[in-house]
Design an enzyme around this catalytic site. Structure first.
Site, mmCIF file in Angstrom:
data_model
loop_
_atom_site.group_PDB
_atom_site.id
_atom_site.type_symbol
_atom_site.label_atom_id
_atom_site.label_comp_id
_atom_site.label_asym_id
_atom_site.label_seq_id
_atom_site.Cartn_x
_atom_site.Cartn_y
_atom_site.Cartn_z
ATOM 1 N N GLU A 443 1.193 -1.265 0.076
ATOM 2 C CA GLU A 443 0.174 0.217 0.037
ATOM 3 C C GLU A 443 0.884 1.515 -0.490
ATOM 4 O OE1 GLU A 443 -2.741 -0.563 -0.532
ATOM 5 O OE2 GLU A 443 -2.183 -3.543 0.211
ATOM 6 N N GLY A 444 1.765 1.308 -0.851
ATOM 7 C CA GLY A 444 2.767 2.075 -0.461
ATOM 8 C C GLY A 444 4.301 1.915 0.364
#
Length: 598
Positions: A443-444
């Protein structure tokens, strides 16, 4: 096997005594009747589900993993996962904070937040199957057409169907502007989608009747880069006009990743072979829907590490009280035994208190953010909605990165408490370390979160949002600044808040001259910001504890909270001085290193 007791008392303390969430949400009409007793009763039952139904599947699920049939492309989840999911759906748990228009129970998001913390403590791999659905649901709720909402949201709310985020591809990682998945318009308004996606959590499984994939793809002749990306609904099974399931769509699992942790979750390589999809939102505006999913996922990932920090702490604490080894440096404490419990040793206590402080500080921040999210969307006052959204935007990368970094520190520390036994699988501690490790990546990555915080959320508006959070700190300092009993908490917080302004301005000036300066400082900067935020919440928790003690409350909970606050400010908070110094060292020692990295 590891044990787990839901931390209901601490959740209640944060919700009702520190943040007073029911009062905060009362101006929102649909939450006007939400009361303390109802929230507590629901979470008590949720804790039973977590500890009694899915905790027993955590170790076995890790050992068994998921299995892919290469012929049918079907994925079988570990033994017991499917049955546990059925109980989850039958209990109405997927619908807790869902929109009543689509079958949800309409409870405040804070209820779902606390429930999911407990699920993550009990079994992160299992929890990811229903957890991913929330982000997909939110994107459709915000950007879907009425027809799309009618078709999908009821069954996603009930848990009959789950959802995924099909974003990245083998060659592009987080740089989604490089994606190659194509969407060809069809005469009936649908699209035929072709491409390959990787790292799709819960991308294929046997737990629900349908999987609703939200897929990023590029329409024919779309602009290059991120400005040419669109978002599509691509269900595993097509849905007929009457809501029944139709034929199998051309989207399937081509392989499962062999991973360090979360073995019980199917991390799928997804092949999209002429699958039929419908567009969500406008052409080339897919990032709008994607960010709804990503922001939900980033808050969710922080919650995953919060859950693992809590369960690792509980097991390490129990072990430290029971395990005897050597004598206390200040003299025997268990004179009737051949050695003392290891909890008498200062460094063992440091490791335990580190995990406890990071769990309880993280819980306060996570609950605060869910209150902000509800206020951003539903508060009747436009200014409150705007301010809540801005502060939540500032805090989201901190929740994702700071809580997951702290989870890494904490689960490793708790494994260390076990000594050699922590490295052995039977105790379960090494699984917490392995499972948490992905949270810092997906998620980054946490570096991307740090760049988002410093470059976009802080420097992007000249520190305006940071100043809004600073006003909250300023109000607390003004309220308690003359209280001698609060000095050990207020003074370091006030000092860092003052330093943060100068620190940010300095980095902004250097970054204006050379963008690499921002990249070099961002990770250290986020960690300083994380401590600033944690310091604020720890000071507020200490404030309430002191007030209760002064009023004659003899509950040891409040003394424990004060002792943990003192530990946090004395042993963890001072890290900020080193971080500011390393951030100020600049980019030259990193970038002028061609010979070193040849």
């Amino acid at each position: 096997m590891p044990q787990y007791s839901p931390p209901l008392r601490d959740m209640q303390f944060v919700m009702h005594e520190v943040l007073k969430v029911t009062d905060e949400l009362k101006p929102i009409a649909k939450y006007a009747d939400a009361d303390v007793d109802t929230i507590n009763a629901i979470l008590e039952e949720g804790g039973k589900f977590a500890s009694e139904v899915i905790l027993p599947l955590n170790v076995s699920g890790d050992e068994e993993g998921c299995k892919l049939d290469p012929v049918t492309h079907a994925v079988t989840t570990p033994k017991g996962f499917k049955e546990a999911y059925k109980k989850y759906v039958e209990g109405g748990w997927p619908a807790l904070s869902g929109d009543p228009e689509f079958g949800g129970q309409g409870l405040p998001l804070v209820v779902n937040q606390c429930f999911y913390e407990m699920l993550n403590s009990a079994n992160q791999a299992w929890t990811m199957y229903p957890g991913l659905t929330h982000g997909a649901h939110a994107a459709l709720h915000s950007h879907g057409t009425d027809e799309q909402k009618k078709t999908y949201l009821h069954k996603m709310t009930s848990g009959e169907w789950t959802g995924t985020m099909c974003l990245t591809e083998p060659h592009c990682g987080t740089d989604l502007g490089l994606m190659r998945t194509k969407a060809e318009p069809q005469p009936d308004g649908s699209y035929k989608i072709t491409g390959n996606k990787i790292f799709i959590s819960a991308g294929e499984h046997d737990m629900a009747g349908n999987i609703i994939h939200l897929v990023l793809a590029r329409v024919t002749d779309a602009p290059a880069g991120i400005k040419g990306v669109s978002l599509f609904i691509v269900p595993k099974f097509l849905v007929n006009a009457d809501g029944t399931l139709g034929e199998r769509n051309g989207i399937y699992c081509g392989g499962l990743e062999h991973k360090m942790g979360i073995h019980g979750n199917a991390t799928a390589q997804i092949v999209i072979d002429g699958a039929i999809g419908t567009m969500v939102g406008q052409p080339n505006k897919g990032m709008q829907g994607m960010f709804v999913m990503m922001n939900a996922a980033r808050l969710g990932v922080g919650n995953q590490s919060l859950g693992l920090t809590e369960v690792a702490y509980q097991n390490a604490l129990a072990y430290a009280k029971d395990r005897i080894q050597m004598r206390s440096l200040s003299g025997p404490k268990a004179k009737d035994k051949p050695a003392d419990p290891i909890i008498v040793h200062p460094d063992v206590r440091k490791m335990l208190l580190t995990a406890k402080a990071y769990a309880e500080g993280g819980r306060a921040l996570a609950i605060y953010c869910t209150v902000l999210l509800d206020k951003e969307h539903y508060h009747p006052d436009e200014k409150v909605r705007k301010d809540s959204g801005e502060i939540l935007s500032l805090l989201t990368p901190i929740v994702k990165a700071f809580l997951t970094d702290n989870g890494h520190i904490s689960t490793n520390a708790c494994m260390q408490v076990f000594g050699g036994h922590g490295f052995i699988k039977e105790w379960g501690m090494e699984q917490f370390v392995r499972d948490n490790r992905i949270n810092m990546i997906y998620e980054g990555t946490n570096t991307i979160q740090s760049l988002d915080l410093l470059a976009r959320k802080v420097l992007g508006n000249n520190g305006a949002t940071l100043k809004k959070f600073g006003k909250l700190i300023g109000a607390l300092v003004a309220e308690e600044g003359v209280n001698e009993k609060m000095a050990e908490f207020i003074n370091p917080l006030a000092y860092l808040a003052d330093q943060m302004t100068k620190f940010t301005t300095e980095l902004g000036f250097k970054g204006f001259q050379n963008a690499d300066e921002v990249g070099a400082a961002a990770v250290d900067y986020l960690r300083v910001a994380g401590h600033l935020v944690f310091g604020y919440f720890w000071a507020r928790m200490a404030q309430v504890a002191l007030q209760e003690i002064a009023a004659g409350n003899t509950d040891s909970f409040y003394l424990a909270k004060l002792q943990t606050a003192r530990f946090y400010f004395a042993k963890l908070f001072p890290e900020t001085a080193t971080l500011m110094r390393t951030a100020r060292s600049g980019s030259k020692v990193l970038m002028d290193t061609d010979a070193a990295l040849a």
